[in-house]
Design a protein around this motif. Structure first.
Motif, PDB file in Angstrom:
ATOM      1  N   GLN A  85      75.474   1.716  67.407  1.00 34.26           N
ATOM      2  CA  GLN A  85      74.700   1.652  68.638  1.00 34.26           C
ATOM      3  C   GLN A  85      74.666   3.035  69.265  1.00 34.26           C
ATOM      4  O   GLN A  85      75.578   3.844  69.067  1.00 34.26           O
ATOM      5  CB  GLN A  85      75.338   0.665  69.626  1.00 34.26           C
ATOM      6  CG  GLN A  85      75.394  -0.750  69.088  1.00 34.26           C
ATOM      7  CD  GLN A  85      74.009  -1.346  68.910  1.00 34.26           C
ATOM      8  OE1 GLN A  85      73.082  -0.962  69.623  1.00 34.26           O
ATOM      9  NE2 GLN A  85      73.856  -2.257  67.979  1.00 34.26           N
ATOM     10  N   PRO A  86      73.638   3.351  70.051  1.00 35.57           N
ATOM     11  CA  PRO A  86      73.593   4.654  70.720  1.00 35.57           C
ATOM     12  C   PRO A  86      74.777   4.843  71.644  1.00 35.57           C
ATOM     13  O   PRO A  86      75.259   3.901  72.256  1.00 35.57           O
ATOM     14  CB  PRO A  86      72.275   4.606  71.528  1.00 35.57           C
ATOM     15  CG  PRO A  86      71.477   3.521  70.875  1.00 35.57           C
ATOM     16  CD  PRO A  86      72.451   2.536  70.336  1.00 35.57           C
ATOM     17  N   VAL A  87      75.235   6.090  71.703  1.00 35.95           N
ATOM     18  CA  VAL A  87      76.352   6.418  72.582  1.00 35.95           C
ATOM     19  C   VAL A  87      75.887   6.346  74.023  1.00 35.95           C
ATOM     20  O   VAL A  87      74.882   6.925  74.395  1.00 35.95           O
ATOM     21  CB  VAL A  87      76.878   7.838  72.266  1.00 35.95           C
ATOM     22  CG1 VAL A  87      77.998   8.195  73.236  1.00 35.95           C
ATOM     23  CG2 VAL A  87      77.354   7.913  70.836  1.00 35.95           C
ATOM     24  N   ALA A 254      86.377   6.997  78.209  1.00 34.40           N
ATOM     25  CA  ALA A 254      85.812   5.814  77.565  1.00 34.40           C
ATOM     26  C   ALA A 254      84.750   6.218  76.551  1.00 34.40           C
ATOM     27  O   ALA A 254      84.681   5.652  75.447  1.00 34.40           O
ATOM     28  CB  ALA A 254      85.209   4.881  78.616  1.00 34.40           C
ATOM     29  N   ALA A 255      83.906   7.193  76.904  1.00 36.39           N
ATOM     30  CA  ALA A 255      82.873   7.650  75.971  1.00 36.39           C
ATOM     31  C   ALA A 255      83.501   8.276  74.737  1.00 36.39           C
ATOM     32  O   ALA A 255      83.033   8.065  73.615  1.00 36.39           O
ATOM     33  CB  ALA A 255      81.941   8.636  76.661  1.00 36.39           C
ATOM     34  N   SER A 256      84.568   9.067  74.940  1.00 36.68           N
ATOM     35  CA  SER A 256      85.249   9.691  73.811  1.00 36.68           C
ATOM     36  C   SER A 256      85.862   8.641  72.891  1.00 36.68           C
ATOM     37  O   SER A 256      85.798   8.756  71.664  1.00 36.68           O
ATOM     38  CB  SER A 256      86.337  10.638  74.325  1.00 36.68           C
ATOM     39  OG  SER A 256      87.061  11.210  73.260  1.00 36.68           O
ATOM     40  N   GLN A 257      86.419   7.591  73.483  1.00 31.73           N
ATOM     41  CA  GLN A 257      86.995   6.524  72.657  1.00 31.73           C
ATOM     42  C   GLN A 257      85.911   5.791  71.871  1.00 31.73           C
ATOM     43  O   GLN A 257      86.109   5.433  70.707  1.00 31.73           O
ATOM     44  CB  GLN A 257      87.755   5.552  73.546  1.00 31.73           C
ATOM     45  CG  GLN A 257      89.021   6.142  74.159  1.00 31.73           C
ATOM     46  CD  GLN A 257      89.704   5.182  75.110  1.00 31.73           C
ATOM     47  OE1 GLN A 257      89.161   4.130  75.453  1.00 31.73           O
ATOM     48  NE2 GLN A 257      90.903   5.541  75.564  1.00 31.73           N
ATOM     49  N   SER A 260      84.904   8.050  68.981  1.00 29.29           N
ATOM     50  CA  SER A 260      85.940   8.033  67.946  1.00 29.29           C
ATOM     51  C   SER A 260      85.894   6.740  67.149  1.00 29.29           C
ATOM     52  O   SER A 260      86.056   6.726  65.925  1.00 29.29           O
ATOM     53  CB  SER A 260      87.314   8.214  68.590  1.00 29.29           C
ATOM     54  OG  SER A 260      87.407   9.441  69.256  1.00 29.29           O
ATOM     55  N   HIS A 261      85.652   5.628  67.852  1.00 29.67           N
ATOM     56  CA  HIS A 261      85.571   4.340  67.170  1.00 29.67           C
ATOM     57  C   HIS A 261      84.375   4.300  66.218  1.00 29.67           C
ATOM     58  O   HIS A 261      84.471   3.820  65.085  1.00 29.67           O
ATOM     59  CB  HIS A 261      85.466   3.225  68.204  1.00 29.67           C
ATOM     60  CG  HIS A 261      85.400   1.853  67.605  1.00 29.67           C
ATOM     61  ND1 HIS A 261      86.451   1.277  66.932  1.00 29.67           N
ATOM     62  CD2 HIS A 261      84.384   0.935  67.572  1.00 29.67           C
ATOM     63  CE1 HIS A 261      86.106   0.076  66.512  1.00 29.67           C
ATOM     64  NE2 HIS A 261      84.858  -0.151  66.885  1.00 29.67           N
ATOM     65  N   LYS A 262      83.232   4.837  66.682  1.00 31.54           N
ATOM     66  CA  LYS A 262      82.042   4.865  65.828  1.00 31.54           C
ATOM     67  C   LYS A 262      82.282   5.705  64.579  1.00 31.54           C
ATOM     68  O   LYS A 262      81.930   5.307  63.469  1.00 31.54           O
ATOM     69  CB  LYS A 262      80.850   5.429  66.606  1.00 31.54           C
ATOM     70  CG  LYS A 262      80.447   4.637  67.840  1.00 31.54           C
ATOM     71  CD  LYS A 262      79.775   3.358  67.484  1.00 31.54           C
ATOM     72  CE  LYS A 262      79.261   2.658  68.750  1.00 31.54           C
ATOM     73  NZ  LYS A 262      78.715   1.329  68.472  1.00 31.54           N
ATOM     74  N   LEU A 263      82.890   6.886  64.772  1.00 27.26           N
ATOM     75  CA  LEU A 263      83.150   7.760  63.629  1.00 27.26           C
ATOM     76  C   LEU A 263      84.130   7.114  62.660  1.00 27.26           C
ATOM     77  O   LEU A 263      83.983   7.235  61.442  1.00 27.26           O
ATOM     78  CB  LEU A 263      83.698   9.096  64.127  1.00 27.26           C
ATOM     79  CG  LEU A 263      82.717   9.976  64.910  1.00 27.26           C
ATOM     80  CD1 LEU A 263      83.405  11.236  65.402  1.00 27.26           C
ATOM     81  CD2 LEU A 263      81.518  10.342  64.054  1.00 27.26           C
ATOM     82  N   SER A 264      85.133   6.430  63.225  1.00 28.34           N
ATOM     83  CA  SER A 264      86.096   5.753  62.352  1.00 28.34           C
ATOM     84  C   SER A 264      85.410   4.661  61.533  1.00 28.34           C
ATOM     85  O   SER A 264      85.669   4.510  60.333  1.00 28.34           O
ATOM     86  CB  SER A 264      87.215   5.137  63.197  1.00 28.34           C
ATOM     87  OG  SER A 264      88.128   4.434  62.408  1.00 28.34           O
TER      88      SER A 264
END
Length: 271
Positions: A85-87, A254-257, A260-264
């Protein structure tokens, strides 16, 4: 003989005139040389300043290009995953900032509320990130049973209706110093609940924005009872800046998390 003396005097006068002209030209030349030297120094300083500015612009350009490359790479990775999903935008909305402020006030009892203002919002615990509407809309419209104390948000909502010339949802006016005493005389609830409900109001960003030097404060009848001082206005601006900073930090975290979740997820999928 007289003619010779007159000729000699004329020659001597002409020589003096030429000597004065040469002295004037020499002084003008020296002034021009000094001015040229100053212009050369100014030119060297301007050239150095332009070189420094060019170096700064080059550094900024490189940083922007690197950031743009990172964003393009992230978009490409996200596009490869159908479930991505878009950030979301990390900037806090006005409703989120106001809701966070109300949660901040409700989570702690501020000693500064005893005087109608909050004196230590910086030391209050940071509220959790709100996802719903502002807390002031919570609670029932009906007056609760006297035996069952309402929540601070519900009590504040009652005040909006009970004191419409004092508590405002739109255009806000600063409250009278010591207004908690009047509230305690009119409310059946204990001092702690009254203070928490009052803190939920004076911590709102729109309230802090209204605390400007020279603005008239109001009592429970909506009557003007004194003006905001420069120190009080400065303190309100500091509180507002701190609330905004804390909310922005939570949003960025929250955005950084989420990123990170998307990249993971992407790394796990493409293994």
């Amino acid at each position: 003989m007289d003619r010779l003396e007159a000729l000699y005097s004329a020659l001597e006068h002409e020589a003096d005139t030429q000597r004065q002209q040469r002295d004037g030209e020499r002084q003008a030349r020296l002034a021009l040389e000094s001015e040229n030297a100053q212009l050369r120094e100014t030119l060297v300083a301007l050239r150095q300043q332009m070189q420094e500015q060019q170096a700064q612009l080059t550094g900024l350009s490189e940083a922007l290009m690197a950031r743009d490359a990172e964003l393009r790479e992230l978009r490409e990775r996200s596009a490869q995953s159908p479930a991505s999903q878009p950030v979301e935008d990390a900037r806090p909305s006005a409703a989120q900032v106001e809701a966070a402020a109300e949660q901040l006030a409700s989570a702690s009892e501020s000693p500064g509320v005893a005087s109608g203002e909050t004196a230590d919002a910086e030391s209050a615990p940071s509220p959790a990130m709100p996802n719903d509407a502002p807390a002031e809309s919570d609670g029932s419209d009906e007056t609760p049973d006297q035996a069952t104390p309402p929540s601070p948000q519900a009590l504040l909502k009652q005040w909006y209706k009970r004191y419409p010339d004092t508590f405002f949802k739109g255009h806000t006016r600063p409250l009278k110093i010591g207004i908690h005493v009047e509230l305690l005389e009119n409310e059946p609830w204990d001092e702690k609940l009254v203070r928490r409900a009052l803190a939920g109001y004076v911590h709102l960003p729109r309230y802090l924005k209204a605390v400007r030097a020279g603005t008239q404060r109001v009592d429970l009848e909506g009557q003007s009872v004194g003006a905001v001082t420069e120190d009080e206005a400065l303190h309100a601006r500091q509180q507002l800046a701190e609330l905004t900073r804390q909310q922005k930090e939570r949003e960025e975290q929250a955005a950084s998390q989420r990123i990170s979740h998307k990249l993971s997820e992407l790394m796990t999928k493409h293994r």
